[in-house]
Design a protein around this motif. Structure first.
Motif, PDB file in Angstrom:
ATOM      1  N   GLU A   1       0.756  -1.394   0.253  1.00 20.77           N
ATOM      2  CA  GLU A   1      -0.110   0.179   0.330  1.00 20.77           C
ATOM      3  C   GLU A   1       0.859   1.662  -0.192  1.00 20.77           C
ATOM      4  N   GLU A   2       2.395   0.857   1.013  1.00 19.43           N
ATOM      5  CA  GLU A   2       3.148   2.770   0.576  1.00 19.43           C
ATOM      6  C   GLU A   2       3.088   2.577  -0.710  1.00 19.43           C
ATOM      7  N   LEU A   3       3.507   1.339  -1.342  1.00 17.22           N
ATOM      8  CA  LEU A   3       4.050   1.702  -3.049  1.00 17.22           C
ATOM      9  C   LEU A   3       2.980   2.438  -3.695  1.00 17.22           C
ATOM     10  N   SER A   4       1.426   2.210  -3.216  1.00 20.53           N
ATOM     11  CA  SER A   4       0.695   2.075  -4.026  1.00 20.53           C
ATOM     12  C   SER A   4       0.771   1.666  -5.559  1.00 20.53           C
ATOM     13  N   LEU A   5       0.845   0.160  -4.753  1.00 17.59           N
ATOM     14  CA  LEU A   5       1.140  -1.106  -5.468  1.00 17.59           C
ATOM     15  C   LEU A   5      -0.250  -2.399  -5.572  1.00 17.59           C
ATOM     16  N   GLN A   6      -0.649  -2.919  -6.383  1.00 17.92           N
ATOM     17  CA  GLN A   6      -1.768  -3.781  -6.564  1.00 17.92           C
ATOM     18  C   GLN A   6      -1.342  -5.229  -7.010  1.00 17.92           C
ATOM     19  N   LEU A   7      -1.381  -6.332  -6.230  1.00 18.28           N
ATOM     20  CA  LEU A   7      -0.624  -7.750  -7.180  1.00 18.28           C
ATOM     21  C   LEU A   7      -1.936  -8.117  -7.723  1.00 18.28           C
ATOM     22  N   ASN A   8      -1.230  -8.121  -9.107  1.00 25.27           N
ATOM     23  CA  ASN A   8      -2.756  -9.601  -9.802  1.00 25.27           C
ATOM     24  C   ASN A   8      -1.355 -10.868 -10.156  1.00 25.27           C
ATOM     25  N   ILE A   9      -1.451 -11.691  -9.616  1.00 20.24           N
ATOM     26  CA  ILE A   9      -1.150 -13.004  -9.444  1.00 20.24           C
ATOM     27  C   ILE A   9      -2.155 -13.442 -10.220  1.00 20.24           C
ATOM     28  N   LYS A  10      -1.691 -14.457 -11.719  1.00 25.66           N
ATOM     29  CA  LYS A  10      -2.502 -15.109 -12.945  1.00 25.66           C
ATOM     30  C   LYS A  10      -2.287 -15.963 -11.965  1.00 25.66           C
ATOM     31  N   GLY A  11      -3.088 -17.665 -11.940  1.00 27.15           N
ATOM     32  CA  GLY A  11      -3.281 -18.932 -11.821  1.00 27.15           C
ATOM     33  C   GLY A  11      -2.530 -19.334 -10.546  1.00 27.15           C
TER      34      GLY A  11
END
Ligand code: ASP
Length: 584
Positions: free
Chosen positions: A574-584
């Motif tokens: 969150e601090e890095l404004s990142l969201q994971l989008n892991i497929k599979g």
């Protein structure tokens, strides 16, 4: 004071001296009334003796409870050993122990800390700090240190200045994917880790530093082919007011100095070969020239008969394998299977035995007579007793297949002697390289490399034919260094980006800083970078670079000791404004 001496220095001249030693318990032999302990540190091993008659009961008791890899400190007297060991520098003496302190206990190590260990690679990497206690690993690290010191001293002597450049930068296109680092303070923006300090060293030349070097980590997110590391070390160098000849001479000097200083080997002037010649003669732009087996092109002497495989081929090319006529049919079949493996990809292999009596026996006798085969032998340089191996097909492919076969045979025949050093400059590389996948030209070295004088116009008509002021230093079949004379004016650099498919806007966004700098009096300049890990491994007579890296990553790019890479927690994301989008 923890110790008066190291564990590698006491000998007969020290007999009767009182000493304090510290180190790790390597080995214990307990006879009850007498206990011997091998005490180890970086410098060697010293034998300790605990003797019921001469050592106090308390100390005997502590000694009897020691385990492997305990860290201890002892006081005692140097005495003459009864059964001497001439193979150890300290083999004439032992220490009669008076006092002992256990500085730290140890769990039983998961593998033996010996020159030859029972630990497999994975286990040793997981406990690399224990592995480093082993002499061969430690010696490799010390060896690496010697090489880097020799490099630093030599270059410093020649007026080079070591300058550090940043690790958090913007992408430099050197052909690999970047590792990226998200910026917390600049939401949605990323640094890239340098694939090399290329643009920075050029800017140092614009800044007037004149002669720069740096022993520096570089980062490339590549699929890890055998013996590559995602982070590796370069000896990175750049010089101003130079032509290719100046660079070659300077770094031939460095390489010669290293071979002399580190290996005690004197080598004469390095031969030079153009890229085209290397490809034609060895099928490879980094040929191992410690042995012959040069390619002989056989189109003219094979394409006049009914053998369609050869008639239809763009290139028919062979090598003479010294002494290869002694190969059994089974051994030759194994070679044929070897070239047909998918990794090599040849359709098959034609061979010709060169008998001692001067006659020939080939696998295509149906099509070729003795006169034909004699011409094959002439062209490939085969002598009686040799075996000629011939491959055919599309020129590029067949060259690389035969090159692989040449290296394999040389390995099998013991022609790749690690004690023999055969350096070679490969020059006049093509500027551009066609990429089938993207259907575009890429810079073969990097986009800052200058074309050979007078060849700019050729870019319009025959881009693939343009040669670059680019060179590689090859040692024993390995590329140990590569560099180029750079473009140093804005117009040519813009033109180059244009040819490489950058729009002016893209070029400006990515490399505006460099082109700006070129407008403020950029001097002519050029440089080279050596792969330090590989160089050290070759000088050390070994094959794998991992052996010379303190904490290497495995083939999947993992550090199994610290278990990295690893997920980060949600708060950090969150601090890095990142969201994971892991497929599979
Ligand atoms: N930066 C280049 C490389 O890493 C070396 C050079 O051109 O000096 O291969």
């Amino acid at each position: 004071m923890y110790r008066t001496h190291s564990n590698g220095e006491l000998n007969a001249s020290h007999i009767d001296t009182q000493v304090t030693l510290a180190g790790w318990v390597q080995k214990i032999r307990n006879k009850g009334f007498m206990i011997w302990v091998d005490l180890r540190d970086r410098y060697g091993i010293t034998q300790l003796i605990f003797d019921e008659e001469r050592t106090s009961k308390k100390v005997m008791e502590i000694a009897s409870q020691l385990g492997r890899e305990f860290v201890i400190q002892i006081d005692g007297t140097v005495i003459e050993r009864e059964s001497k060991n001439p193979n150890m520098p300290t083999g004439d003496i032992e220490i009669l122990v008076k006092n002992i302190t256990v500085l730290n206990k140890s769990l039983t190590p998961p593998f033996t800390i010996e020159n030859e260990t029972d630990g497999g690679e994975d286990l040793r990497m997981k406990y690399r700090y224990l592995d480093i206690r082993r002499k061969p690993v430690r010696e490799n690290l010390v060896f690496r240190h010697k090489v880097t010191m020799a490099v630093r001293n030599y270059l410093s002597e020649k007026n080079f200045v070591e300058v550090e450049t940043p690790y958090l930068i913007k992408s430099t296109p050197e052909g690999a994917r970047d590792f990226v680092v998200p910026s917390r303070m600049n939401e949605g923006q990323f640094y890239a880790l340098p694939q090399s300090p290329q643009t920075f060293k050029q800017l140092l030349m614009v800044g007037g530093m004149d002669k720069y070097f740096q022993i520096v980590k570089c980062f490339r997110d590549e699929d890890l082919r055998a013996d590559r590391q995602p982070e590796f070390t370069q000896i990175d160098c750049e010089m101003a007011f130079v032509e290719q000849e100046d660079i070659l001479n300077t770094f031939e000097g460095l390489t010669r100095h290293l071979l002399k200083e580190i290996n005690g080997v004197e080598v004469s002037d390095f031969p030079r070969m153009t890229y085209d010649e290397a490809m034609r003669t060895y099928g490879n732009d980094k040929p191992d020239i410690r042995f012959g087996m040069e390619f002989g092109e056989l189109n003219d002497v094979t394409q006049h008969k009914d053998f369609n495989v050869f008639n239809q081929a763009e290139l028919v090319v062979g090598i003479a394998v010294p002494g290869g006529n002694s190969f059994t049919r089974k051994e030759i079949d194994a070679l044929i299977d070897w070239v047909k493996r998918p990794q090599i990809g040849a359709m098959g292999m034609v061979y010709c035995r060169c008998n001692e009596d001067g006659s020939f026996k080939s696998s295509v006798d149906k099509f070729y007579d003795q006169d034909d085969l004699e011409r094959w032998a002439d062209i490939t340089g085969a002598k009686p007793g040799d075996l000629i191996c011939v491959l055919s097909g599309a020129a590029d492919k067949v060259r690389s297949q035969l090159s692989a076969l040449r290296m394999e045979l040389a390995q099998q025949l013991g022609l790749r002697d690690p004690k023999v050093f055969a350096p070679l400059w490969v020059v006049d590389f093509p500027l551009l390289e066609w990429d089938e996948e993207t259907q575009r030209y890429h810079a073969m070295h990097h986009p800052f490399t200058s074309p050979k004088p007078g060849q700019l116009d050729l870019l319009e008509t025959d881009p693939g034919a343009v040669k670059a002021n680019a060179y590689d230093l090859v040692l024993n079949g390995n590329e140990i260094g590569g560099g180029s004379i750079r473009i140093h004016d804005k117009e040519t650099q813009s033109l180059m980006f244009d040819y490489l498919g950058f729009t002016p806007e893209e070029a400006k966004a990515q490399f505006g800083f460099l082109m700006d700098a070129f407008q403020y009096g950029a001097p002519p300049h050029g440089g080279i970078a050596f792969g330090l890990d590989r160089l050290v491994a070759i000088l050390g007579g070994q094959e794998t670079i991992r052996d010379f890296i303190a904490f290497p990553k495995n083939n999947a790019g993992r550090d199994v000791m610290i278990d990295a890479p690893a997920p980060i927690d949600t708060a950090q994301l969150e601090e890095l404004s990142l969201q994971l989008n892991i497929k599979g």
